[in-house]
Design a protein around this motif. Structure first.
Motif, PDB file in Angstrom:
ATOM      1  N   THR A 141       0.848  -1.187   0.000  1.00 55.64           N
ATOM      2  CA  THR A 141       0.000   0.000   0.000  1.00 55.64           C
ATOM      3  C   THR A 141       0.888   1.243   0.000  1.00 55.64           C
ATOM      4  N   SER A 142       0.291   2.390  -0.349  1.00 49.68           N
ATOM      5  CA  SER A 142       1.088   3.609  -0.474  1.00 49.68           C
ATOM      6  C   SER A 142       1.698   4.066   0.852  1.00 49.68           C
ATOM      7  N   ASP A 143       1.124   3.628   1.970  1.00 53.44           N
ATOM      8  CA  ASP A 143       1.668   4.076   3.263  1.00 53.44           C
ATOM      9  C   ASP A 143       2.921   3.308   3.691  1.00 53.44           C
ATOM     10  N   GLY A 144       3.393   2.375   2.859  1.00 56.13           N
ATOM     11  CA  GLY A 144       4.638   1.668   3.162  1.00 56.13           C
ATOM     12  C   GLY A 144       4.460   0.266   3.676  1.00 56.13           C
ATOM     13  N   SER A 145       3.249  -0.270   3.623  1.00 58.12           N
ATOM     14  CA  SER A 145       3.002  -1.626   4.069  1.00 58.12           C
ATOM     15  C   SER A 145       3.090  -2.583   2.882  1.00 58.12           C
ATOM     16  N   VAL A 146       3.889  -3.639   3.036  1.00 56.51           N
ATOM     17  CA  VAL A 146       4.017  -4.677   2.012  1.00 56.51           C
ATOM     18  C   VAL A 146       3.524  -5.978   2.615  1.00 56.51           C
ATOM     19  N   ARG A 147       2.606  -6.639   1.921  1.00 56.42           N
ATOM     20  CA  ARG A 147       1.984  -7.838   2.475  1.00 56.42           C
ATOM     21  C   ARG A 147       2.059  -8.981   1.464  1.00 56.42           C
ATOM     22  N   LYS A 148       2.402 -10.165   1.960  1.00 51.70           N
ATOM     23  CA  LYS A 148       2.364 -11.383   1.144  1.00 51.70           C
ATOM     24  C   LYS A 148       1.186 -12.215   1.622  1.00 51.70           C
ATOM     25  N   ILE A 160       5.176   4.198  -0.691  1.00 51.10           N
ATOM     26  CA  ILE A 160       5.405   3.448  -1.928  1.00 51.10           C
ATOM     27  C   ILE A 160       4.634   4.108  -3.061  1.00 51.10           C
ATOM     28  N   MET A 161       5.348   4.390  -4.174  1.00 49.24           N
ATOM     29  CA  MET A 161       4.739   5.078  -5.307  1.00 49.24           C
ATOM     30  C   MET A 161       4.458   4.146  -6.485  1.00 49.24           C
ATOM     31  N   ILE A 162       5.387   3.229  -6.792  1.00 48.16           N
ATOM     32  CA  ILE A 162       5.273   2.348  -7.953  1.00 48.16           C
ATOM     33  C   ILE A 162       5.615   0.926  -7.530  1.00 48.16           C
ATOM     34  N   GLY A 163       4.829  -0.039  -8.002  1.00 50.95           N
ATOM     35  CA  GLY A 163       5.071  -1.438  -7.681  1.00 50.95           C
ATOM     36  C   GLY A 163       3.794  -2.018  -7.083  1.00 50.95           C
ATOM     37  N   VAL A 164       3.801  -3.276  -6.772  1.00 46.88           N
ATOM     38  CA  VAL A 164       4.946  -4.175  -6.618  1.00 46.88           C
ATOM     39  C   VAL A 164       5.268  -4.826  -7.970  1.00 46.88           C
ATOM     40  N   GLY A 165       6.575  -5.016  -8.233  1.00 49.80           N
ATOM     41  CA  GLY A 165       7.028  -5.730  -9.408  1.00 49.80           C
ATOM     42  C   GLY A 165       7.975  -6.824  -8.968  1.00 49.80           C
ATOM     43  N   GLY A 166       8.608  -7.487  -9.948  1.00 44.29           N
ATOM     44  CA  GLY A 166       9.574  -8.527  -9.629  1.00 44.29           C
ATOM     45  C   GLY A 166       9.062  -9.909  -9.934  1.00 44.29           C
ATOM     46  N   ASP A 167       9.478 -10.872  -9.107  1.00 45.72           N
ATOM     47  CA  ASP A 167       9.080 -12.264  -9.291  1.00 45.72           C
ATOM     48  C   ASP A 167       8.854 -12.903  -7.923  1.00 45.72           C
ATOM     49  N   PHE A 168       8.816 -14.226  -7.861  1.00 43.69           N
ATOM     50  CA  PHE A 168       8.526 -14.891  -6.589  1.00 43.69           C
ATOM     51  C   PHE A 168       9.672 -14.790  -5.584  1.00 43.69           C
ATOM     52  N   GLU A 169      10.876 -14.488  -6.054  1.00 39.47           N
ATOM     53  CA  GLU A 169      12.033 -14.417  -5.164  1.00 39.47           C
ATOM     54  C   GLU A 169      12.466 -12.996  -4.855  1.00 39.47           C
ATOM     55  N   ASN A 170      12.113 -12.039  -5.713  1.00 41.76           N
ATOM     56  CA  ASN A 170      12.554 -10.655  -5.551  1.00 41.76           C
ATOM     57  C   ASN A 170      11.363  -9.718  -5.692  1.00 41.76           C
ATOM     58  N   ILE A 171      11.090  -8.957  -4.643  1.00 43.78           N
ATOM     59  CA  ILE A 171       9.957  -8.042  -4.612  1.00 43.78           C
ATOM     60  C   ILE A 171      10.503  -6.632  -4.788  1.00 43.78           C
ATOM     61  N   LEU A 172      10.053  -5.954  -5.855  1.00 44.32           N
ATOM     62  CA  LEU A 172      10.596  -4.642  -6.214  1.00 44.32           C
ATOM     63  C   LEU A 172       9.519  -3.571  -6.151  1.00 44.32           C
ATOM     64  N   PHE A 173       9.882  -2.389  -5.643  1.00 46.75           N
ATOM     65  CA  PHE A 173       8.974  -1.245  -5.662  1.00 46.75           C
ATOM     66  C   PHE A 173       9.790   0.029  -5.528  1.00 46.75           C
ATOM     67  N   ILE A 174       9.167   1.132  -5.923  1.00 51.72           N
ATOM     68  CA  ILE A 174       9.804   2.451  -5.873  1.00 51.72           C
ATOM     69  C   ILE A 174       9.098   3.278  -4.809  1.00 51.72           C
ATOM     70  N   THR A 175       9.883   3.936  -3.955  1.00 51.57           N
ATOM     71  CA  THR A 175       9.302   4.784  -2.915  1.00 51.57           C
ATOM     72  C   THR A 175       9.273   6.241  -3.369  1.00 51.57           C
ATOM     73  N   LYS A 176       8.550   7.054  -2.624  1.00 46.69           N
ATOM     74  CA  LYS A 176       8.357   8.464  -2.982  1.00 46.69           C
ATOM     75  C   LYS A 176       9.675   9.228  -3.039  1.00 46.69           C
ATOM     76  N   ASN A 177      10.639   8.836  -2.222  1.00 49.03           N
ATOM     77  CA  ASN A 177      11.935   9.512  -2.226  1.00 49.03           C
ATOM     78  C   ASN A 177      12.897   8.919  -3.262  1.00 49.03           C
ATOM     79  N   SER A 178      12.337   8.216  -4.274  1.00 51.84           N
ATOM     80  CA  SER A 178      13.078   7.725  -5.450  1.00 51.84           C
ATOM     81  C   SER A 178      14.063   6.607  -5.158  1.00 51.84           C
ATOM     82  N   TYR A 179      13.743   5.750  -4.211  1.00 45.53           N
ATOM     83  CA  TYR A 179      14.562   4.568  -3.975  1.00 45.53           C
ATOM     84  C   TYR A 179      13.880   3.330  -4.537  1.00 45.53           C
ATOM     85  N   LEU A 180      14.670   2.504  -5.206  1.00 43.42           N
ATOM     86  CA  LEU A 180      14.209   1.186  -5.634  1.00 43.42           C
ATOM     87  C   LEU A 180      14.590   0.206  -4.540  1.00 43.42           C
ATOM     88  N   TRP A 181      13.586  -0.479  -3.992  1.00 43.92           N
ATOM     89  CA  TRP A 181      13.786  -1.479  -2.945  1.00 43.92           C
ATOM     90  C   TRP A 181      13.698  -2.871  -3.542  1.00 43.92           C
TER      91      TRP A 181
END
Length: 197
Positions: free
Chosen positions: A1-8, A26-47
């Motif tokens: 969710t945009s407030d920074g919560s990531v849930r599986k 969190i601004m963009i995502g979630v992307g990736g695959d089953f082993e790597n979860i990728l998203f972009i935060t508002k301060n322009s970091y790729l996690w």
């Protein structure tokens, strides 16, 4: 969710397996695959998180990202709004290469998803262009104009490939915002046919 919560969650039941709070928006995502979860935060970091939700790395992305990061062949790919494609190593978070394409004077605020096939990355750009880039090195292979420029004003001439390129054997298909559906030979970049839709 945009407030920074990531849930599986369990796909069959919706039951939460784990939930992490990264304390960034969190601004963009979630992307990736089953082993790597990728998203972009508002301060322009790729996690990058692992499948258990643990942070593996995060890197600063110098530019606006409008589409979710993707994983292909054990590499992460990020499209930037200023006509760049980044390939990022999934283990360390290092940028392997950066492809930069020239931008027209007037553009849409959007980017197309990337398509991968046979070691080539395909992406749509402004001025009705489809570009093929070597996946291992980031080297330019070819560019095809899938849409003819029409009209006299900048708005009339505005054309962009925002659709996901589709691969079919030796052909790649793309659609421009001006409504041109084009079939392109993947080897020579020659236009096979174009139809208005």
């Amino acid at each position: 969710t945009s407030d920074g919560s990531v849930r599986k969650m369990q796909m069959a039941t919706g039951e939460t397996i784990w939930e992490k709070d990264i304390s960034e928006e969190i601004m963009i995502g979630v992307g990736g695959d089953f082993e790597n979860i990728l998203f972009i935060t508002k301060n322009s970091y790729l996690w990058c998180l692992d499948s258990d939700g643990n942070a593996i790395w995060k890197i600063f992305i110098d530019g606006e990202v409008l589409t979710s990061p993707v994983v292909n062949n054990k590499k992460a790919y990020v499209r930037l709004a200023d006509y760049e494609i980044l390939q990022i190593d999934l283990k360390q978070g290092d940028i392997d290469w950066r492809y930069v394409h020239s931008s027209p004077s007037l553009t849409f605020n959007g980017t197309s998803s990337l398509t991968f096939s046979d070691g080539v990355v395909y992406g749509g750009f402004g001025a009705g262009k489809l570009v093929a880039v070597h996946q291992k090195s980031g080297a330019f292979i070819w560019e095809a104009n899938i849409s003819q420029v029409r009209g006299v004003t900048y708005i009339d001439k505005l054309s962009y490939v925002l659709s996901n390129p589709i691969i079919n054997d030796a052909q790649v298909y793309a659609v421009s915002t001006s409504g041109d559906l084009t079939s392109i030979d993947r080897r020579s970049a020659s236009i096979i046919w174009t139809r208005k839709i």
